[in-house]
Design a protein around this motif. Structure first.
Motif, PDB file in Angstrom:
ATOM      1  N   LEU B  47       0.442  -1.361   0.002  1.00  0.00           N
ATOM      2  CA  LEU B  47      -0.206  -0.243  -0.096  1.00  0.00           C
ATOM      3  C   LEU B  47       1.146   1.353  -0.084  1.00  0.00           C
ATOM      4  O   LEU B  47       1.990   1.197   0.167  1.00  0.00           O
ATOM      5  CB  LEU B  47      -0.704  -0.062   1.179  1.00  0.00           C
ATOM      6  CG  LEU B  47      -1.761  -1.294   1.204  1.00  0.00           C
ATOM      7  CD1 LEU B  47      -2.481  -0.967   3.085  1.00  0.00           C
ATOM      8  CD2 LEU B  47      -2.695  -1.056   0.929  1.00  0.00           C
ATOM      9  N   SER B  48       0.193   2.448  -0.315  1.00  0.00           N
ATOM     10  CA  SER B  48       1.044   3.565  -0.622  1.00  0.00           C
ATOM     11  C   SER B  48       1.101   3.580   0.969  1.00  0.00           C
ATOM     12  O   SER B  48       0.729   3.541   1.892  1.00  0.00           O
ATOM     13  CB  SER B  48      -0.156   4.679  -0.885  1.00  0.00           C
ATOM     14  OG  SER B  48      -1.171   4.853  -0.124  1.00  0.00           O
ATOM     15  N   ALA B  50       0.344   6.206   2.265  1.00  0.00           N
ATOM     16  CA  ALA B  50      -1.073   7.319   3.136  1.00  0.00           C
ATOM     17  C   ALA B  50      -1.707   6.370   3.974  1.00  0.00           C
ATOM     18  O   ALA B  50      -2.176   5.988   4.312  1.00  0.00           O
ATOM     19  CB  ALA B  50      -1.357   7.893   1.925  1.00  0.00           C
ATOM     20  N   GLU B  51      -1.607   5.052   2.748  1.00  0.00           N
ATOM     21  CA  GLU B  51      -2.922   4.320   3.299  1.00  0.00           C
ATOM     22  C   GLU B  51      -2.196   3.314   4.096  1.00  0.00           C
ATOM     23  O   GLU B  51      -2.585   2.784   5.215  1.00  0.00           O
ATOM     24  CB  GLU B  51      -3.372   3.299   2.093  1.00  0.00           C
ATOM     25  CG  GLU B  51      -3.255   3.706   0.805  1.00  0.00           C
ATOM     26  CD  GLU B  51      -3.657   3.110  -0.124  1.00  0.00           C
ATOM     27  OE1 GLU B  51      -4.884   2.540  -0.979  1.00  0.00           O
ATOM     28  OE2 GLU B  51      -2.374   2.574  -1.000  1.00  0.00           O
ATOM     29  N   VAL B  52      -1.138   2.626   4.382  1.00  0.00           N
ATOM     30  CA  VAL B  52      -0.711   2.289   5.570  1.00  0.00           C
ATOM     31  C   VAL B  52      -0.633   3.336   7.008  1.00  0.00           C
ATOM     32  O   VAL B  52      -1.452   2.563   7.791  1.00  0.00           O
ATOM     33  CB  VAL B  52       1.132   2.362   5.006  1.00  0.00           C
ATOM     34  CG1 VAL B  52       1.546   1.756   6.722  1.00  0.00           C
ATOM     35  CG2 VAL B  52       1.097   1.305   3.972  1.00  0.00           C
ATOM     36  N   GLU B  54      -2.901   4.935   7.064  1.00  0.00           N
ATOM     37  CA  GLU B  54      -5.116   5.492   7.460  1.00  0.00           C
ATOM     38  C   GLU B  54      -5.213   3.845   8.528  1.00  0.00           C
ATOM     39  O   GLU B  54      -5.921   4.301   9.211  1.00  0.00           O
ATOM     40  CB  GLU B  54      -5.836   5.650   6.730  1.00  0.00           C
ATOM     41  CG  GLU B  54      -5.632   6.846   5.742  1.00  0.00           C
ATOM     42  CD  GLU B  54      -5.588   7.904   6.637  1.00  0.00           C
ATOM     43  OE1 GLU B  54      -5.842   7.759   7.364  1.00  0.00           O
ATOM     44  OE2 GLU B  54      -5.089   9.179   6.585  1.00  0.00           O
ATOM     45  N   ARG B  55      -4.533   3.090   7.605  1.00  0.00           N
ATOM     46  CA  ARG B  55      -5.183   1.311   8.609  1.00  0.00           C
ATOM     47  C   ARG B  55      -4.646   1.234   9.488  1.00  0.00           C
ATOM     48  O   ARG B  55      -5.376   0.807  10.290  1.00  0.00           O
ATOM     49  CB  ARG B  55      -4.036  -0.167   7.333  1.00  0.00           C
ATOM     50  CG  ARG B  55      -4.610  -0.964   7.540  1.00  0.00           C
ATOM     51  CD  ARG B  55      -6.404  -0.869   6.963  1.00  0.00           C
ATOM     52  NE  ARG B  55      -6.531  -0.865   5.753  1.00  0.00           N
ATOM     53  CZ  ARG B  55      -5.422  -1.542   4.930  1.00  0.00           C
ATOM     54  NH1 ARG B  55      -5.329  -3.226   5.267  1.00  0.00           N
ATOM     55  NH2 ARG B  55      -6.397  -1.583   3.206  1.00  0.00           N
ATOM     56  N   GLY B 474     -14.055   0.268   7.545  1.00  0.00           N
ATOM     57  CA  GLY B 474     -12.994   0.553   6.640  1.00  0.00           C
ATOM     58  C   GLY B 474     -11.833  -0.476   7.183  1.00  0.00           C
ATOM     59  O   GLY B 474     -11.183  -0.779   6.046  1.00  0.00           O
ATOM     60  N   ALA B 478     -11.609  -4.374   4.670  1.00  0.00           N
ATOM     61  CA  ALA B 478     -10.136  -4.157   4.370  1.00  0.00           C
ATOM     62  C   ALA B 478      -9.568  -6.187   4.001  1.00  0.00           C
ATOM     63  O   ALA B 478      -9.782  -7.098   4.123  1.00  0.00           O
ATOM     64  CB  ALA B 478      -8.964  -3.862   5.581  1.00  0.00           C
TER      65      ALA B 478
ATOM     66  N   SER C 359       3.356  -2.073   4.119  1.00  0.00           N
ATOM     67  CA  SER C 359       3.893  -1.028   2.809  1.00  0.00           C
ATOM     68  C   SER C 359       4.635  -1.908   1.533  1.00  0.00           C
ATOM     69  O   SER C 359       4.267  -1.314   0.772  1.00  0.00           O
ATOM     70  CB  SER C 359       4.707  -0.153   3.740  1.00  0.00           C
ATOM     71  OG  SER C 359       4.457   0.253   4.418  1.00  0.00           O
TER      72      SER C 359
END
Lengths: 130, 485, 509
Positions: B47-48, B50-52, B54-55, B474, B478, C359
């Motif tokens: 993931l990007s 930012a996504e990491v 948020e997660r 969310g 996932a 990541s």
């Protein structure tokens, strides 16, 4: 001690220990010039107590340098009658004078005939060269 | 290429050519074919950033932390205020990213921190020798057991029931390995039963284990209890809370051979239990039996002062099967946090903080004891934590308080069935008088409610509903939930 | 060296924080107690109180910051340059991971929080367990061990419990002569005897020796501890046969995961036949090394070992009433070896490592290992050129995995330069040296692990530096023998530090 040196009046064990016979049934033990040189500067000596029984070819003490620990092997069997207390404060004596002030223990031998299995200075040096 | 690697296609081609192979796969040919995975791991795609973020933020928001709840829970880890400079210093690359100082010439910073830390811990505990840190508290207790066996050639431990249950259990786990028998001594009035302890210690005892303040918060008379150990040549091992050592007599002055404990209260976050560090101090006699790293002072070839790892022949990388311990870490970053926190508190601040804890704890204890349905579990002196008995199910009271934003304490029943109605309450400098009053009111309300309504049911709050703002969607949607075998 | 060649750091004598202390200074201002200021003696008997405050430094905040900043500059670190320390996997530490670990929901979560109010933390732990399980190819994971060595101890205690459950008591644990020092140290701590197994000419386990050591008394073989790829950086091609020999004897096979960075997404210890694996989250999974900790050493195990795992164990429970799953700490594990430490483990490390796995994802992990292996082989190829190839030959000539071992034997004999001298001279060139004098099997060993996060340029620069040092030594070996020159201190007297140890600052009143 700068140069290699193996006195003729001592008997040697192939694990780099020496014995100096005293009388019929006593001996002084220590480690050879080669042993102290391989180990580097000795920083700690952990020896047995008087009265302990030691067995030929078995470890009875440890010598430490900064980054190594070596077992000290008994060249002969017997009972410790005296230990070199001065090594606690000055273990460097093992480097400086391995056959003199750097002696480790004095032993009452239980089998003095074990001396026959030890090497003479010349034989020991031959072993080191091989 | 991922964001953390740099090899471009051109780089790869050049590197493969230099190695003399056609593809990277050839390098893996040494793995027998049947053992090569031959598929992708069943783990979701990357993931990007930012996504990491948020997660993980979504997961974090489902925890009731000490920022969203007023935390009176202790039991070995405490919600102290960690000063801002601790974060600033421990996050510096130069402390965060090196490894063990194997090359002292380029590790003087880390080594000097170890030396300063050892000095501080030695000063706090009143013992001359400290190591640079162990994993954490309870496993340090188990390591002290291993030391005691080596030092005494005996294999029986006498352990007070006042020692943290996690420490006692960890000691028992390790004892299955190195081979030791454990004799437990009970508590009387919150304190170790002195007569039972004296009766349990004999010439076969390797060590006596005490904790002060003990798990129930009571300050033990270590010197008096330790006499039995001295008499029989057993080591006296004392677990302590470093935050109390500004006011309590140091274990070293009470005859302890080893003082150790959980270091978290000093400069470390709660972090749901770790990482933190264990401290381990001992008498001069034990220096060559110590576990872990020890920094020592020396000079370089030009006569400049410097620091190195000292007495390394104790350690696993040299002594291997004869090592004093298998540990290979010093929790250096956590110990740095502690050292900075201690320097920030300073000589007088540290003492004042201890006094503050004692006084607020005394207030809280008195305040709670005055609540209908609450009585003290013991009347022994306490420093920063105390135990009460509740005239209502502890779980129900905790639930009632939690719904009011208060984590009221640690329930004792799980580890001390004899105190099924017991609650352990901890105080830090963050817990104000007003919060203590709220706690007393909430507990009082819960008990009164229990008696008024017969019994209310505990556990009515659903998981994940801790914070109103959080939506579980969310996380539930996932890919990782179903993606892993 | 004369003062003219001294660096500014060298001119400055190291002062400890205690030496900067002055009575009356302070940094902390504490809140008012807000409660009655009763004398301490009223609350705690005087004989249990400390008479004098401990002699901590007295110093204001600006000087504390300067002191530790100054100390930090006396450290070399991964963020400053190549750190090819073999067996330690000094890969980049993503800053994102620091940010997420610092979220209050993680950092200020009390470990004794009721599980139903720590669902996010428990789910994170469960998800990490699932990921590590998949990476290892073994069905069960305990996150509890605090470090690799702690994982080893756990693995051996699990082995003991497993055998005890079958009514067996075994005494011997096999380990190759190339093993990490923690292996034999853990064996003794777990109450077993170490039996060393020799290494063959390809760098793997010497199969005849292994068979002979087992045959001496198969019923006494509790376990074989192995690193694969091993500490020579070589994959043991006989692993399947090794596994069947150990299993036939009734022992367990333990995987020291220090070198997992070579095989993530490429090959799995579980598929190789291992029963118990420890992982170093501070190596393969990017937790910063912190100057020597913290880390974490989770273990993954097969079904037959599972009943004995430490407690508590993080579990996922399906809802009875149609809601989502919940997560819990399971204490009721009657066959468990028990706790290895307090609470649940090094959670802050779990957060960072889970962020790393999220990541990279499956392909990113596989790519990380592939690039680690590519980088190592490239650097090995570069060092096989020129003088390095002659003076510092690789100990075992075959493709390596993520690291390789060179021998400085010829360098020492021909140039009079010990491996230590080369390492110290590298400091002047701005590199952290490789691991030296390990494994013990290789004379004058240098163990090099560049990791996947280094660029080709940095590997080239390192190879060039080694070449330069060897050229320099041909004309004057003394340069390296007296090195380093540019570091905050030069070679230190370690003999003195150990003969008469000074391990704390003497403090006055």
């Amino acid at each position: 001690m700068a140069d290699a040196n193996y006195p003729d009046d001592l008997l040697y064990h192939d694990q780099h220990d020496w014995a100096r016979l005293e009388g019929d049934d006593h001996a002084v033990f220590g480690i050879t010039w080669y042993a102290q040189d391989s180990l580097g500067e000795v920083v700690f000596y952990d020896g047995p107590e008087a009265g302990a029984t030691i067995q030929k070819d078995s470890s009875y003490a440890e010598v430490e340098s900064v980054k190594a620990v070596s077992d000290v092997i008994a060249p002969m069997s017997g009972e410790i009658v005296e230990v070199n207390d001065s090594l606690q404060d000055a273990p460097e004596r093992i480097n400086e004078d391995p056959y003199g002030e750097g002696w480790l223990v004095k032993v009452k031998l239980s089998s003095p005939t074990e001396a026959e299995s030890l090497l003479a200075a010349a034989e020991y040096q031959k072993l080191l060269e091989s | 290429m991922t964001r953390y690697t740099s090899a471009t296609e051109d780089d790869r081609a050049e590197m493969l050519a230099a190695i003399g192979v056609e593809s990277a796969a050839e390098l893996f040919a040494q793995i027998p074919e049947p053992l090569r995975l031959g598929r992708s791991l069943a783990i979701p795609d990357g993931l990007s950033e930012a996504e990491v973020f948020e997660r993980l933020a979504a997961l974090a928001s489902r925890n009731a932390d000490a920022e969203s709840q007023v935390c009176f829970v202790g039991a070995g880890m405490y919600d102290h205020y960690v000063p801002a400079i601790v974060d600033a210093i421990t996050q510096r690359s130069e402390f965060l990213t090196p490894y063990t100082p194997y090359q002292p010439e380029i590790s003087q910073g880390g080594l000097q921190v170890m030396f300063e830390f050892q000095t501080a811990m030695s000063e706090l505990t009143g013992l001359p020798v400290s190591n640079a840190g162990l994993y954490e508290g309870p496993s340090s207790v188990a390591s002290a057991g291993y030391l005691a066996i080596g030092a005494t050639k005996r294999r029986r431990f006498v352990v007070s029931r006042g020692v943290h249950p996690h420490s006692r259990e960890t000691l028992a786990t390790y004892s299955q390995g190195y081979g030791a028998e454990i004799v437990e001594v009970g508590l009387e009035g919150g304190l170790t039963d002195a007569a039972a302890l004296a009766a349990a210690v004999d010439g076969e005892t390797a060590a006596v284990f005490l904790q002060s303040p003990n798990f129930l918060g009571a300050v033990e008379d270590v010197e008096a209890l330790g006499a039995a150990a001295k008499q029989h040549g057993a080591l006296l091992i004392v677990a302590c809370d470093p935050m109390t050592l500004g006011v309590l007599r140091p274990p070293g002055e009470c005859g302890a051979d080893i003082a150790l404990g959980e270091g978290q209260p000093l400069g470390n976050r709660l972090d749901f239990g770790g990482p933190s560090f264990g401290f381990f101090c001992a008498s001069e006699e034990q220096i060559r039996r110590m576990p872990g790293r020890i920094a020592g002072e020396t000079e370089d070839v030009d006569g400049r002062r410097g620091f190195v790892l000292a007495l390394q022949t104790r350690e696993q990388h040299i002594r291997r099967e004869k090592a004093t311990n298998n540990i290979c870490t010093a929790q250096a970053l956590n110990a740095l946090g502690a050292m900075v926190h201690l320097a920030w508190l300073g000589r007088h601040g540290f003492r004042e903080l201890g006094e503050l804890l004692v006084r607020r704890t005394a207030y809280a204890r008195q305040r709670l004891a005055a609540v209908e349905g609450v009585e003290l579990l013991h009347e022994a002196p306490v420093a920063r934590e105390f135990a009460v008995r509740l005239d209502a199910p502890v779980a129900a009271v905790l639930e009632h308080c939690a719904e009011r934003g208060i984590a009221a304490g640690y329930p004792l029943g799980h580890e001390y069935p004899e105190y099924e109605d017991g609650l352990l309450v901890a105080v830090t400098e963050r817990r104000t008088r007003a919060q203590i009053d709220d706690l007393a009111d909430a507990i009082g309300g819960a008990i009164a409610g229990h008696h008024a309504h017969g019994a209310f049911v505990a556990g009515t709050v659903e998981p994940a509903a801790t914070r109103g703002s959080f939506s579980t969607d969310g996380v539930q949607k996932a890919p990782q939930a179903g993606g892993v075998a | 060296m004369s003062a003219l060649t001294e660096t500014p750091m060298q001119r400055e004598r190291a002062k400890t924080i205690y030496e900067k202390s002055k009575p009356g200074r302070r940094a902390a201002v504490l809140p008012d107690a807000g409660v009655p200021e009763r004398p301490l003696e009223e609350l705690i008997p005087a004989h249990l109180l400390r008479s004098e405050p401990p002699r901590l430094p007295e110093i204001a905040e600006p000087e504390i910051v300067r002191h530790y900043n100054r100390l930090s500059r006396r450290n070399f670190d991964l963020d400053s340059g190549l750190y090819p320390l073999g067996s330690c996997t000094m890969k980049h530490n993503p800053r994102l991971n620091e940010r997420v670990a610092a979220l209050p929901g993680h950092a200020r979560l009390h470990p004794a929080q009721d599980p139903k109010r720590a669902q996010g933390a428990l789910e994170l732990m469960w998800l990490l367990q699932q990921s590590l399980s998949e990476i290892c190819g073994l069905p069960h994971v305990s996150l509890q061990p605090s470090a690799g060595s702690h994982g080893e101890l756990a693995g051996l205690l699990l082995t003991r419990a497993y055998h005890a459950d079958r009514g067996e008591e075994r005494t011997r644990v096999l380990a190759p002569d190339t093993s990490h020092g923690t292996n034999p140290a853990s064996v003794t701590m777990a109450g077993y005897e170490v039996v060393k197994v020799a290494t063959d000419e390809r760098g793997g386990v010497e199969m005849d020796d292994l068979r002979a050591k087992i045959a001496e008394d198969p019923d006494q073989i509790a376990c074989l501890m192995l690193t694969n790829p091993n500490t020579l950086g070589l994959f043991d091609e006989n692993i399947a046969e090794i596994a069947s020999l150990i299993h036939e004897a009734g022992g367990t096979l333990y995987y020291d995961g220090a070198n997992l960075n070579a095989v993530m997404g490429q090959s799995r210890p579980g598929d190789m036949g291992f029963d118990i694996v420890h992982l170093n989250l501070h190596k393969s999974f990017s937790q910063p090394h912190g100057g020597g900790g913290p880390g974490a050493g989770p273990i993954a195990v097969s079904d037959r070992i599972e009943p004995f795992l430490p407690r508590p164990q993080v579990v996922r429970r399906e809802s009875d009433n149609g809601g989502g799953p919940s997560f819990d700490l399971e204490f009721d594990r009657p066959q468990s070896i028990g706790r290895l430490r307090g609470f649940q483990g090094n959670f802050g490390v779990f957060v960072r490592s889970y962020a790393y796995i999220l990541s990279l994802g499956a392909d990113g992990l596989a790519e990380a290992s592939e690039t680690a292996v590519l980088n190592a082989n490239y650097l090995k190829a570069r060092l096989a050129e020129g003088r390095a190839g002659e003076r510092l030959p690789v100990a075992f000539e075959r493709h390596c995995m993520h690291e390789f071992v060179l021998s400085g034997k010829s360098m020492k004999k021909e140039l009079g330069l010990a491996t230590l001298d080369l390492a110290k001279r590298l400091l002047d060139y701005g590199f952290h040296p490789p691991t030296v004098y390990f494994p013990l099997l290789v004379d004058e060993a240098l163990m090099v692990e560049p990791t996947e996060t280094e660029t080709k340029e940095s590997l080239d620069a390192f190879a060039d530096a080694i070449e330069q040092i060897l050229i320099e030594a041909e004309s004057d070996p003394e340069i390296a023998k007296q090195a380093p020159y540019t570091t905050p201190v030069r070679r230190l007297d370690e003999v003195r530090a150990t003969r008469r140890p000074v391990v704390r600052q003497p403090l006055g009143d």
